[in-house]
Write an enzyme that holds these catalytic residues in place. Structure first.
Site, PDB file in Angstrom:
ATOM      1  N   ALA A 122       5.359 -28.741  -2.084  1.00  0.00           N
ATOM      2  CA  ALA A 122       5.943 -29.633  -1.082  1.00  0.00           C
ATOM      3  C   ALA A 122       4.998 -30.744  -0.622  1.00  0.00           C
ATOM      4  CB  ALA A 122       6.384 -28.806   0.116  1.00  0.00           C
TER       5      ALA A 122
ATOM      6  N   SER B  88       5.417 -34.371  -1.701  1.00  0.00           N
ATOM      7  CA  SER B  88       6.558 -35.165  -1.205  1.00  0.00           C
ATOM      8  C   SER B  88       6.427 -35.511   0.271  1.00  0.00           C
ATOM      9  CB  SER B  88       7.868 -34.393  -1.428  1.00  0.00           C
ATOM     10  OG  SER B  88       8.130 -34.227  -2.797  1.00  0.00           O
TER      11      SER B  88
ATOM     12  N   PRO C 241       9.165 -32.913   5.103  1.00  0.00           N
ATOM     13  CA  PRO C 241       8.109 -32.005   5.574  1.00  0.00           C
ATOM     14  C   PRO C 241       7.861 -30.891   4.571  1.00  0.00           C
ATOM     15  CG  PRO C 241      10.181 -31.547   6.703  1.00  0.00           C
ATOM     16  CD  PRO C 241      10.428 -32.747   5.843  1.00  0.00           C
ATOM     17  N   ASP C 242       6.634 -30.343   4.585  1.00  0.00           N
ATOM     18  CA  ASP C 242       6.423 -29.149   3.745  1.00  0.00           C
ATOM     19  C   ASP C 242       7.017 -27.945   4.481  1.00  0.00           C
ATOM     20  OD1 ASP C 242       4.585 -28.421   5.652  1.00  0.00           O
ATOM     21  OD2 ASP C 242       2.819 -28.608   4.371  1.00  0.00           O
ATOM     22  N   PHE C 243       6.741 -26.744   3.985  1.00  0.00           N
ATOM     23  CA  PHE C 243       7.379 -25.568   4.594  1.00  0.00           C
ATOM     24  C   PHE C 243       6.504 -24.873   5.627  1.00  0.00           C
ATOM     25  CE2 PHE C 243       9.408 -26.334   0.566  1.00  0.00           C
ATOM     26  CZ  PHE C 243      10.751 -26.202   0.877  1.00  0.00           C
ATOM     27  N   ARG C 244       5.202 -24.699   5.286  1.00  0.00           N
ATOM     28  CA  ARG C 244       4.399 -23.768   6.087  1.00  0.00           C
ATOM     29  C   ARG C 244       3.345 -24.404   6.984  1.00  0.00           C
ATOM     30  NH1 ARG C 244       5.916 -21.738   1.471  1.00  0.00           N
ATOM     31  NH2 ARG C 244       7.163 -19.831   1.606  1.00  0.00           N
TER      32      ARG C 244
ATOM     33  N   ASN D 151       9.412 -28.034  -6.025  1.00  0.00           N
ATOM     34  CA  ASN D 151      10.186 -28.883  -5.127  1.00  0.00           C
ATOM     35  C   ASN D 151      11.632 -29.029  -5.576  1.00  0.00           C
ATOM     36  OD1 ASN D 151       7.801 -29.061  -3.855  1.00  0.00           O
ATOM     37  ND2 ASN D 151       7.318 -31.147  -4.503  1.00  0.00           N
ATOM     38  N   ILE D 152      12.501 -29.123  -4.583  1.00  0.00           N
ATOM     39  CA  ILE D 152      13.937 -29.160  -4.865  1.00  0.00           C
ATOM     40  C   ILE D 152      14.505 -30.544  -4.578  1.00  0.00           C
ATOM     41  CG2 ILE D 152      14.295 -26.701  -4.459  1.00  0.00           C
ATOM     42  CD1 ILE D 152      15.007 -27.275  -1.588  1.00  0.00           C
ATOM     43  N   ASP D 153      13.614 -31.495  -4.226  1.00  0.00           N
ATOM     44  CA  ASP D 153      14.060 -32.792  -3.716  1.00  0.00           C
ATOM     45  C   ASP D 153      14.465 -33.810  -4.789  1.00  0.00           C
ATOM     46  OD1 ASP D 153      11.542 -33.653  -4.722  1.00  0.00           O
ATOM     47  OD2 ASP D 153      10.582 -33.261  -2.796  1.00  0.00           O
TER      48      ASP D 153
ATOM     49  N   HIS E 162      12.013 -23.769  -8.831  1.00  0.00           N
ATOM     50  CA  HIS E 162      12.901 -23.286  -7.764  1.00  0.00           C
ATOM     51  C   HIS E 162      14.227 -24.046  -7.753  1.00  0.00           C
ATOM     52  CE1 HIS E 162       9.136 -21.635  -5.456  1.00  0.00           C
ATOM     53  NE2 HIS E 162       9.426 -20.959  -6.542  1.00  0.00           N
TER      54      HIS E 162
ATOM     55  N   CYS F 260      29.782 -23.340  -7.906  1.00  0.00           N
ATOM     56  CA  CYS F 260      30.427 -22.290  -7.124  1.00  0.00           C
ATOM     57  C   CYS F 260      29.558 -21.033  -7.210  1.00  0.00           C
ATOM     58  CB  CYS F 260      31.814 -22.021  -7.721  1.00  0.00           C
ATOM     59  SG  CYS F 260      32.610 -20.583  -7.012  1.00  0.00           S
TER      60      CYS F 260
ATOM     61  N   CYS G  85      33.316 -17.469 -11.514  1.00  0.00           N
ATOM     62  CA  CYS G  85      33.833 -18.842 -11.589  1.00  0.00           C
ATOM     63  C   CYS G  85      32.721 -19.821 -12.009  1.00  0.00           C
ATOM     64  CB  CYS G  85      34.408 -19.223 -10.231  1.00  0.00           C
ATOM     65  SG  CYS G  85      34.935 -20.930 -10.126  1.00  0.00           S
TER      66      CYS G  85
ATOM     67  N   CYS H 267      38.360 -21.647  -7.927  1.00  0.00           N
ATOM     68  CA  CYS H 267      38.664 -20.217  -7.883  1.00  0.00           C
ATOM     69  C   CYS H 267      39.433 -19.877  -6.605  1.00  0.00           C
ATOM     70  CB  CYS H 267      37.406 -19.371  -8.046  1.00  0.00           C
ATOM     71  SG  CYS H 267      36.302 -19.375  -6.657  1.00  0.00           S
TER      72      CYS H 267
ATOM     73  N   GLU I 124      -5.702 -28.624   2.497  1.00  0.00           N
ATOM     74  CA  GLU I 124      -6.365 -27.429   3.040  1.00  0.00           C
ATOM     75  C   GLU I 124      -6.793 -26.548   1.857  1.00  0.00           C
ATOM     76  OE1 GLU I 124      -3.854 -24.763   5.257  1.00  0.00           O
ATOM     77  OE2 GLU I 124      -2.250 -24.842   3.782  1.00  0.00           O
TER      78      GLU I 124
HETATM   79  P1  OAD Z   1       4.033 -24.963   1.550  1.00  0.00           P
HETATM   80  O1  OAD Z   1       4.564 -25.603   2.768  1.00  0.00           O
HETATM   81  O2  OAD Z   1       3.895 -23.488   1.535  1.00  0.00           O
HETATM   82  O3  OAD Z   1       2.591 -25.574   1.221  1.00  0.00           O
HETATM   83  C1  OAD Z   1       2.343 -26.945   1.192  1.00  0.00           C
HETATM   84  C2  OAD Z   1       0.846 -27.178   1.053  1.00  0.00           C
HETATM   85  O4  OAD Z   1       0.620 -28.555   0.877  1.00  0.00           O
HETATM   86  C3  OAD Z   1       0.054 -26.730   2.268  1.00  0.00           C
HETATM   87  O5  OAD Z   1      -1.141 -26.119   1.843  1.00  0.00           O
HETATM   88  C4  OAD Z   1      -0.243 -28.048   2.987  1.00  0.00           C
HETATM   89  O6  OAD Z   1      -1.439 -27.994   3.729  1.00  0.00           O
HETATM   90  C5  OAD Z   1      -0.369 -28.983   1.821  1.00  0.00           C
HETATM   91  N1  OAD Z   1      -0.045 -30.385   2.127  1.00  0.00           N
HETATM   92  C6  OAD Z   1       0.888 -30.883   2.965  1.00  0.00           C
HETATM   93  N2  OAD Z   1       0.921 -32.216   2.920  1.00  0.00           N
HETATM   94  C7  OAD Z   1      -0.020 -32.607   2.025  1.00  0.00           C
HETATM   95  C8  OAD Z   1      -0.448 -33.865   1.520  1.00  0.00           C
HETATM   96  N3  OAD Z   1       0.095 -35.016   1.905  1.00  0.00           N
HETATM   97  N4  OAD Z   1      -1.457 -33.861   0.620  1.00  0.00           N
HETATM   98  C9  OAD Z   1      -2.027 -32.692   0.207  1.00  0.00           C
HETATM   99  N5  OAD Z   1      -1.645 -31.487   0.648  1.00  0.00           N
HETATM  100  C10 OAD Z   1      -0.651 -31.435   1.531  1.00  0.00           C
HETATM  101  O7  OAD Z   1       4.921 -25.492   0.340  1.00  0.00           O
HETATM  102  P2  OAD Z   1       5.032 -24.883  -1.142  1.00  0.00           P
HETATM  103  O8  OAD Z   1       3.745 -24.300  -1.564  1.00  0.00           O
HETATM  104  O9  OAD Z   1       5.630 -25.937  -1.981  1.00  0.00           O
HETATM  105  O10 OAD Z   1      11.011 -22.352  -1.626  1.00  0.00           O
HETATM  106  O11 OAD Z   1       6.084 -23.722  -0.893  1.00  0.00           O
HETATM  107  C11 OAD Z   1       6.591 -22.964  -1.967  1.00  0.00           C
HETATM  108  C12 OAD Z   1       8.001 -22.552  -1.753  1.00  0.00           C
HETATM  109  O12 OAD Z   1       8.164 -21.927  -0.501  1.00  0.00           O
HETATM  110  C13 OAD Z   1       8.990 -23.686  -1.728  1.00  0.00           C
HETATM  111  O13 OAD Z   1       9.407 -24.049  -3.014  1.00  0.00           O
HETATM  112  C14 OAD Z   1      10.108 -23.191  -0.883  1.00  0.00           C
HETATM  113  C15 OAD Z   1       9.355 -22.386   0.134  1.00  0.00           C
HETATM  114  O14 OAD Z   1      10.018 -21.317   0.707  1.00  0.00           O
HETATM  115  C16 OAD Z   1      12.300 -22.772  -1.787  1.00  0.00           C
HETATM  116  O15 OAD Z   1      12.717 -23.817  -1.407  1.00  0.00           O
HETATM  117  C17 OAD Z   1      13.186 -21.830  -2.487  1.00  0.00           C
END
Ligand code: OAD
Length: 420
Positions: A145, A148, A154-157, A230-232, A249, A257, A262, A286, A352
Site C-alpha cells: 500500500a 500508492s 491511505p495504507d492499512f496499518r 494492492n487492489i487499486d 490480493h 457474483c 453463478c 441468478c 519504517e
Molecule cells: P500496510 O498498511 O500493512 O503497510 C504499508 C507499509 O508501507 C507500512 O510499513 C508503512 O510504514 C509504509 N509506507 C506508507 N507510506 C509509505 C510511503 N509513501 N513510502 C514508503 N513506505 C510507506 O500495507 P500492506 O503491507 O500493503 O489486504 O498490507 C497488506 C495487506 O493487508 C493488504 O493487501 C490488505 C491488508 O489487509 C487486502 O486488501 C485484502
C-alpha cells in the site's frame, strides 16, 4: 492485527483440514474395501480347507499370492497418500505453516561468495550499479500500500491508515477494522465495504512516480515480475503489462457474483452505479439475488492461482528483489522474501523498518545482501532513477499521466471488456 492474523491462519487451517479430511475419507473407503476382500478371502479359505483336492490346494496358494499382492498394493497406496498429503500441504495457502525456503537447501556461502554479492556496500548507489552493470536483469518487485500513498490512498496499518481511521471514511462500525475485507462479514453486512468501495473506486486516483519506475523497469526488459498486494489497479493505469504483474490480493478491475453456482460477471459501469447509490450490488442473473463484489481477495478467500504457479520460478530466477511500501505483515505474500537464492540482494524501500519476521537481515551484523533504503518510495526511486540516468524518462511518464482523462476509469472499463 491479531484478529487479521487469525483470519489468515484460519483460512489456511480450514483448507488444510479439508484436504486432510478428504484424504482420511479416501483412506477409510480403501479400508472398507479391504475388509470386504478380507471377508471374501476368508470364506474362500474355509471352502478350500474343507476340500481335499489338489486343485483346491493350488487355488488356495494362488489366493495367498493374490492376497500378498493386494497387501503390497495397499502399503504402496498408503505411502502415496501420505506423500500427496505432505505435498498438498506445501502448496499454496499453506505457506505460513510449512514455508518452503530455497535457502534452506542451499549451501552456506563462503566469505568470498558473500563479499561478491554487494561488497558489503549497502547504499542506493550500489543498488544502482547492479542495474547499470547488468548484474541485475531479472528484477522481482514486491509492492504494498505504501507505493500508492502519494496518490492519496491511505495504507492499512499506519497510524493514519485505513484500519485506524474507518470512521473518517464513514464506514459503519465493525467488530474489527479488518472485517471490512472479511468474506463472512461481507455476506452478513455488505454496507461497510460498499461505503469504502466508493472511496476506493478506480478512476479516483492516478499512479505515483513509484508505479512509473516499475513501468520503466518493464520497458527496459528488467522486470521479471511485479507481485503487488494492492487492489487499486494503479499498476494497470501506469501501463505495467498484465503478464508482468501478479495481483496477489486481486483488484477492482473485474467484478463477479459471489454465488459459486453463478459467478456471473457484472459490467464495471453497472457495478459503479450501485456503489454510487450506496446500494450493495446484487446479481441480476441468478435467482438468489446474490451479492456481487470485485475480485479482491478477502480474508477467508484463496489467493489467485497465478500467485502459486509463478512465484517459485520467478523468485528462484530473480537476481535482485526490490520490496516497496509494505509492512510485510500478511502471509503468504510476505513468504516471497524467503524464496530468492542466498546470493540475491534484497532491497527494502520503506518509511519504517520492517521484515525481521521474514528474515530480512539489514540490521544484523552478519548481513551481506540486504539493503534498507529508509524514506518514502517516491523519494528513493527518484534518486535511484537519477543515479541510473533515467531521471528524464521518469519525468516524462509522470507528465504523460497528467494528461489522461478521469484518471483512467475508461481504461479500466475497456480492460474489463477485453477479458475472456
Ligand atoms: P500496510 O498498511 O500493512 O503497510 C504499508 C507499509 O508501507 C507500512 O510499513 C508503512 O510504514 C509504509 N509506507 C506508507 N507510506 C509509505 C510511503 N509513501 N513510502 C514508503 N513506505 C510507506 O500495507 P500492506 O503491507 O500493503 O489486504 O498490507 C497488506 C495487506 O493487508 C493488504 O493487501 C490488505 C491488508 O489487509 C487486502 O486488501 C485484502
Amino acid at each position: 492485527m491479531a484478529q487479521e492474523k487469525e483470519h489468515i491462519a484460519l483460512h489456511i487451517d480450514d483448507a488444510g483440514k479439508e484436504r486432510t479430511g478428504e484424504l482420511r475419507k479416501e483412506l477409510s473407503g480403501v479400508k472398507e474395501t479391504l475388509n470386504g476382500v478380507q471377508e471374501t478371502l476368508k470364506n474362500c479359505q474355509e471352502v478350500l480347507d474343507s476340500s481335499v483336492s489338489q486343485d483346491a490346494r493350488r487355488a488356495s496358494e494362488d489366493l495367498d499370492a493374490q492376497w500378498k499382492n493386494f497387501q503390497d498394493m495397499f502399503d504402496q497406496m498408503n505411502k502415496n497418500m501420505i506423500t500427496n498429503l505432505a505435498s498438498s500441504l506445501q502448496q499454496e495457502g499453506f505457506g505460513r505453516l510449512m514455508r518452503p525456503s530455497l535457502s534452506s537447501t542451499e549451501e552456506e556461502l563462503t566469505p568470498e561468495q558473500k563479499e561478491e554479492v554487494l561488497g558489503y556496500d549497502f547504499s542506493l548507489q550500489k543498488v544502482a550499479s547492479l542495474i547499470k552493470s547488468k548484474k541485475a536483469t531479472k528484477i522481482v518487485v514486491m509492492a504494498g500500500a505504501g507505493i500508492s500513498c502519494s496518490a492519496g490512498i491511505p495504507d492499512f496499518r499506519s497510524a493514519g491508515g485505513l484500519y485506524a481511521n474507518l470512521a473518517k471514511y464513514n464506514v459503519p462500525e465493525l467488530p474489527t477494522p479488518e472485517d471490512v475485507f472479511c468474506i463472512e462479514y461481507f455476506h452478513e453486512d455488505p454496507m461497510p465495504f460498499t461505503v469504502l468501495a466508493k472511496d476506493m473506486m478506480p478512476g479516483t486516483y492516478a499512479p505515483t512516480p513509484t508505479h512509473h519506475f516499475i513501468k520503466l523497469l518493464s520497458d527496459k526488459g528488467l522486470l521479471q515480475r511485479l507481485y503487488t498486494q494492492n487492489i487499486d489497479t494503479l499498476e494497470l493505469l501506469a501501463g505495467i503489462p498484465e503478464d508482468k504483474t501478479v495481483f496477489a490480493h486481486g483488484s477492482f478491475a473485474d467484478v463477479h457474483c459471489t454465488n459459486t453456482d453463478c459467478l456471473e460477471r457484472m459490467k464495471l459501469e453497472e457495478w459503479r452505479k450501485s456503489i454510487e447509490q450506496q446500494e450493495p450490488p446484487r446479481c441480476n442473473k441468478c435467482s438468489e439475488e446474490a451479492l456481487v463484489k470485485p475480485d479482491i481477495v478477502f480474508f477467508g478467500e484463496d489467493l489467485p492461482e497465478r500467485f502459486s504457479t509463478l512465484r517459485r520460478k520467478d523468485l528462484g530466477d530473480a537476481d535482485l528483489l526490490i520490496i516497496m511500501g509494505t509492512s510485510l505483515y500478511v502471509s503468504p505474500f510476505n513468504g516471497l522474501v524467503e524464496l530468492v537464492r542466498n546470493t540475491t540482494p534484497r532491497v527494502l524501500i520503506n518509511n519504517e523498518a520492517v521484515g525481521d519476521n521474514v528474515g530480512l537481515a539489514y540490521a544484523e551484523k552478519d548481513n551481506y545482501r540486504d539493503v534498507f533504503l529508509h524514506g518514502t518510495c517516491d523519494e528513493q526511486i527518484t534518486t535511484l532513477c537519477e543515479e541510473l540516468g533515467w531521471g528524464e524518462e521518469l519525468k516524462e511518464l509522470i507528465e504523460r499521466q497528467k494528461s489522461k482523462a478521469n484518471n483512467g476509469w475508461d481504461q479500466v472499463v475497456w480492460a474489463q471488456s477485453q477479458l475472456p
